[in-house]
Design a protein around this motif. Sequence first.
Motif, mmCIF file in Angstrom:
data_model
loop_
_atom_site.group_PDB
_atom_site.id
_atom_site.type_symbol
_atom_site.label_atom_id
_atom_site.label_comp_id
_atom_site.label_asym_id
_atom_site.label_seq_id
_atom_site.Cartn_x
_atom_site.Cartn_y
_atom_site.Cartn_z
ATOM 1 N N VAL A 59 0.844 -1.206 0.000
ATOM 2 C CA VAL A 59 0.000 0.000 0.000
ATOM 3 C C VAL A 59 0.876 1.252 0.000
ATOM 4 O O VAL A 59 0.585 2.229 -0.708
ATOM 5 N N ALA A 60 1.961 1.246 0.769
ATOM 6 C CA ALA A 60 2.863 2.399 0.804
ATOM 7 C C ALA A 60 3.476 2.646 -0.577
ATOM 8 O O ALA A 60 3.555 3.796 -1.040
ATOM 9 N N ARG A 61 3.916 1.585 -1.251
ATOM 10 C CA ARG A 61 4.479 1.748 -2.598
ATOM 11 C C ARG A 61 3.411 2.222 -3.580
ATOM 12 O O ARG A 61 3.689 3.006 -4.489
ATOM 13 N N TYR A 62 2.204 1.750 -3.409
ATOM 14 C CA TYR A 62 1.101 2.169 -4.282
ATOM 15 C C TYR A 62 0.857 3.672 -4.160
ATOM 16 O O TYR A 62 0.673 4.373 -5.164
ATOM 17 N N ILE A 63 0.875 4.195 -2.941
ATOM 18 C CA ILE A 63 0.673 5.628 -2.730
ATOM 19 C C ILE A 63 1.807 6.435 -3.365
ATOM 20 O O ILE A 63 1.575 7.476 -3.987
ATOM 21 N N LEU B 16 -0.331 9.624 -4.785
ATOM 22 C CA LEU B 16 -1.632 9.835 -4.151
ATOM 23 C C LEU B 16 -1.454 10.418 -2.760
ATOM 24 O O LEU B 16 -0.418 10.220 -2.122
ATOM 25 N N PRO B 17 -2.448 11.133 -2.255
ATOM 26 C CA PRO B 17 -2.367 11.654 -0.882
ATOM 27 C C PRO B 17 -2.503 10.520 0.134
ATOM 28 O O PRO B 17 -3.106 9.479 -0.152
ATOM 29 N N SER C 248 -4.334 3.340 8.677
ATOM 30 C CA SER C 248 -4.717 4.744 8.614
ATOM 31 C C SER C 248 -3.669 5.528 7.814
ATOM 32 O O SER C 248 -2.603 5.005 7.481
ATOM 33 N N GLN C 249 -3.965 6.792 7.531
ATOM 34 C CA GLN C 249 -3.027 7.607 6.775
ATOM 35 C C GLN C 249 -1.746 7.877 7.561
ATOM 36 O O GLN C 249 -0.672 8.016 6.972
ATOM 37 N N ILE D 136 5.929 4.861 4.478
ATOM 38 C CA ILE D 136 6.580 5.554 3.365
ATOM 39 C C ILE D 136 7.908 6.144 3.813
ATOM 40 O O ILE D 136 8.900 6.106 3.073
ATOM 41 N N LEU D 137 7.958 6.691 5.024
ATOM 42 C CA LEU D 137 9.219 7.221 5.540
ATOM 43 C C LEU D 137 10.249 6.098 5.705
ATOM 44 O O LEU D 137 11.434 6.272 5.367
#
Length: 254
Positions: free
Chosen positions: A139-143, A148-149, A173-174, A181-182
């Motif tokens: 999911v992180a790679r997808y964003i 995407l936000p 959650s976001q 992502i970090l």
Amino acid sequence: MDNIVPKSYVTNAPPPTSNLPENPTQMESDNFRGKKRKKPPIVKKGSSVWEHFTKIEECEPDDLRYLCNYCWNDYACDTKRHETSTLWNHYKNAYEASPYKVDEKKQKTLSFEPKKGGKEGEGSLVAVQFNKEACRQAVARYIVLDELPFRHVEGEGFRQMVRVLQPRFDIPSQMTVARYILKLYYEEKSTLKNVLKNERVSLTTDTWTLIQNINYMCITAHWINREFQLQKRIINFCQITDHKGETIGKEVEA
């Protein structure tokens, strides 16, 4: 009266003697006397490393080989002639880098893995299991890839789609996505540093000014790898005071 047994003698008298053994276990030992007890068979458990490799059915009987379930490299697997230390070392490296690493040991399912750089439809089947950690990384790679936000993961449409694809996945959650992502950024940064240590790179800059009169600069590294393929990576994105050559030079050096 002489034939009457005193009451005290009856109550305190020892039990009548018989042929029963004094030791309760003596009877059981007598039954096995002269016979050797059979020891329970020792069951040797095979190495658990074979759970991460798939046997190649088409190989020669004298040269048995297995495929790694994560990177599909083949290794000799004749347990009578080869030890498993090489397989363990390979598994530890390939497993950590694989998106198919699993937490569960049961209920594997077959999934089609497309071949990297291959044509559409080319690939192979791999045995995979549900892994919460791998799903969150995906999911992180997808964003990141689709720009995407972070709040995209909290949208109702995205949640409905994920529930259909994998009902067992607890959508993060976001804030959780931001942490992943970090973490992904630091991992990619470390990998890029190791690559650039052995390459001769050429740096290019691109500058622009926003409508708010804020100046930005992007620095890109270009190099040709050992397969003679042109590579480029953004190594910095920063704010600068102006577009003068001296200012750009100092920022590149920094």
